[in-house]
Motif scaffolding. Structure first.
Motif, mmCIF file in Angstrom:
data_model
loop_
_atom_site.group_PDB
_atom_site.id
_atom_site.type_symbol
_atom_site.label_atom_id
_atom_site.label_comp_id
_atom_site.label_asym_id
_atom_site.label_seq_id
_atom_site.Cartn_x
_atom_site.Cartn_y
_atom_site.Cartn_z
ATOM 1 N N UNK A 2 0.822 -1.193 -0.003
ATOM 2 C CA UNK A 2 0.133 0.023 0.080
ATOM 3 C C UNK A 2 0.815 1.251 0.100
ATOM 4 N N UNK A 3 2.090 1.248 0.823
ATOM 5 C CA UNK A 3 2.843 2.453 0.859
ATOM 6 C C UNK A 3 3.381 2.935 -0.665
ATOM 7 N N UNK A 4 3.860 2.080 -1.416
ATOM 8 C CA UNK A 4 4.021 2.100 -2.670
ATOM 9 C C UNK A 4 3.140 2.574 -3.699
ATOM 10 N N UNK A 5 2.155 1.985 -3.596
ATOM 11 C CA UNK A 5 0.847 2.367 -4.283
ATOM 12 C C UNK A 5 0.102 3.725 -4.091
ATOM 13 N N UNK A 6 0.337 3.977 -2.729
ATOM 14 C CA UNK A 6 -0.398 5.275 -2.442
ATOM 15 C C UNK A 6 0.831 6.458 -2.780
ATOM 16 N N UNK A 45 11.969 2.767 -11.981
ATOM 17 C CA UNK A 45 10.666 1.915 -11.609
ATOM 18 C C UNK A 45 10.780 0.628 -12.790
ATOM 19 N N UNK A 46 11.349 0.791 -13.867
ATOM 20 C CA UNK A 46 11.245 -0.207 -14.990
ATOM 21 C C UNK A 46 12.307 -1.089 -14.435
ATOM 22 N N UNK A 47 13.519 -0.714 -14.046
ATOM 23 C CA UNK A 47 14.692 -1.566 -13.463
ATOM 24 C C UNK A 47 14.087 -2.132 -12.391
ATOM 25 N N UNK A 48 13.425 -1.623 -11.390
ATOM 26 C CA UNK A 48 12.953 -2.371 -10.363
ATOM 27 C C UNK A 48 11.935 -3.520 -10.773
ATOM 28 N N UNK A 49 11.230 -3.277 -11.701
ATOM 29 C CA UNK A 49 10.331 -4.265 -12.327
ATOM 30 C C UNK A 49 10.814 -5.327 -12.683
ATOM 31 N N UNK A 50 11.944 -5.117 -13.431
ATOM 32 C CA UNK A 50 12.834 -6.225 -14.141
ATOM 33 C C UNK A 50 13.481 -6.950 -13.186
ATOM 34 N N UNK A 51 13.726 -6.372 -12.166
ATOM 35 C CA UNK A 51 14.512 -7.226 -10.989
ATOM 36 C C UNK A 51 13.452 -8.108 -10.164
ATOM 37 N N UNK A 52 12.089 -7.653 -10.129
ATOM 38 C CA UNK A 52 11.154 -8.355 -9.564
ATOM 39 C C UNK A 52 10.773 -9.418 -10.459
ATOM 40 N N UNK A 63 8.708 8.858 -24.880
ATOM 41 C CA UNK A 63 7.893 9.266 -26.030
ATOM 42 C C UNK A 63 7.558 10.696 -26.290
ATOM 43 N N UNK A 64 6.983 11.185 -25.068
ATOM 44 C CA UNK A 64 6.358 12.792 -25.095
ATOM 45 C C UNK A 64 6.370 12.853 -23.581
ATOM 46 N N UNK A 65 6.514 14.148 -23.198
ATOM 47 C CA UNK A 65 6.157 14.674 -21.757
ATOM 48 C C UNK A 65 4.730 14.051 -21.313
ATOM 49 N N UNK A 66 3.962 14.288 -22.199
ATOM 50 C CA UNK A 66 2.475 14.165 -21.702
ATOM 51 C C UNK A 66 1.990 12.551 -21.606
ATOM 52 N N UNK A 67 3.076 11.832 -21.869
ATOM 53 C CA UNK A 67 2.670 10.272 -21.808
ATOM 54 C C UNK A 67 3.466 9.866 -20.549
ATOM 55 N N UNK A 68 4.167 10.496 -19.880
ATOM 56 C CA UNK A 68 5.076 10.235 -18.621
ATOM 57 C C UNK A 68 3.922 9.755 -17.598
ATOM 58 N N UNK A 69 3.041 10.076 -17.411
ATOM 59 C CA UNK A 69 2.031 9.643 -16.549
ATOM 60 C C UNK A 69 1.537 8.213 -16.687
ATOM 61 N N UNK A 70 1.444 8.030 -18.009
ATOM 62 C CA UNK A 70 0.892 6.687 -18.413
ATOM 63 C C UNK A 70 2.024 5.734 -17.986
ATOM 64 N N UNK A 71 3.092 6.155 -18.724
ATOM 65 C CA UNK A 71 4.459 5.091 -18.231
ATOM 66 C C UNK A 71 4.687 4.882 -16.721
ATOM 67 N N UNK A 72 4.315 5.945 -16.016
ATOM 68 C CA UNK A 72 4.528 5.990 -14.521
ATOM 69 C C UNK A 72 3.591 4.934 -14.061
ATOM 70 N N UNK A 73 2.371 5.083 -14.592
ATOM 71 C CA UNK A 73 1.294 4.212 -14.252
ATOM 72 C C UNK A 73 1.770 2.573 -14.311
ATOM 73 N N UNK A 77 2.359 -0.529 -11.854
ATOM 74 C CA UNK A 77 1.375 -1.741 -12.000
ATOM 75 C C UNK A 77 2.345 -2.993 -12.176
ATOM 76 N N UNK A 78 3.254 -2.862 -13.030
ATOM 77 C CA UNK A 78 4.213 -4.050 -13.190
ATOM 78 C C UNK A 78 4.727 -4.545 -11.963
ATOM 79 N N UNK A 79 5.190 -3.493 -11.095
ATOM 80 C CA UNK A 79 6.007 -3.820 -9.998
ATOM 81 C C UNK A 79 4.946 -4.543 -8.934
#
Length: 106
Positions: A2-6, A45-52, A63-73, A77-79
Motif C-alpha cells: 500500500x505504501x508504494x501504491x499510495x 521503476x522499470x529497472x525495479x520491475x525487471x528485478x522483481x 515518447x512525450x512529456x504528456x505520456x509520462x503519467x501513463x508510463x509511470x502508471x 502496476x508492473x511492479x
C-alpha cells in the motif's frame, strides 16, 4: 504494497494536469526539468520491475512529456503485479517519494 501504491497515486495526482511548459520547467533537483526527473523515475521503476520479474532491464523510451503519467502508471502496476519483495517495494517507494519531494520544492 500500500505504501508504494499510495506514493504513486500521490505523484500522479500532483502531475495529472500538467501541460508541456510545466513539464519542461526546472525542478529543484540539480537543474533538471520536471520531465527529466520523472523520466528518470520511470526508468528506475522499470529497472525495479525487471528485478522483481527476474529479467534483464531495458531502457524505457521517452515518447512525450504528456505520456509520462501513463508510463509511470504502467511501471508501478508492473511492479505490483510481480509479487515484489518488501525491500524492492521500499526502494520503489523511496524513489517515488524522492521525486515527488523534488517536484514539490520546484
Amino acid at each position: 504494497m500500500p505504501d508504494f501504491a499510495a506514493a504513486v497515486e500521490r505523484l500522479l495526482t500532483q502531475v495529472h494536469h500538467w501541460d508541456e511548459p510545466r513539464w519542461r520547467s526546472a525542478s529543484a533537483s540539480a537543474g533538471l526539468s520536471r520531465s527529466r526527473l520523472v523520466q528518470g523515475l520511470v526508468q528506475q521503476l522499470a529497472d525495479l520491475g525487471a528485478e522483481a520479474e527476474k529479467r534483464p532491464a531495458r531502457p524505457v523510451p521517452h515518447l512525450h512529456d504528456l505520456v509520462l503519467r501513463d508510463q509511470l502508471r504502467v511501471m508501478a502496476d508492473d511492479i505490483l503485479a510481480a509479487n515484489p519483495t518488501d525491500d524492492l517495494l521500499k526502494r520503489a517507494t523511496q524513489a517515488t517519494n524522492d521525486v515527488r519531494d523534488s517536484l514539490v520544492r520546484a
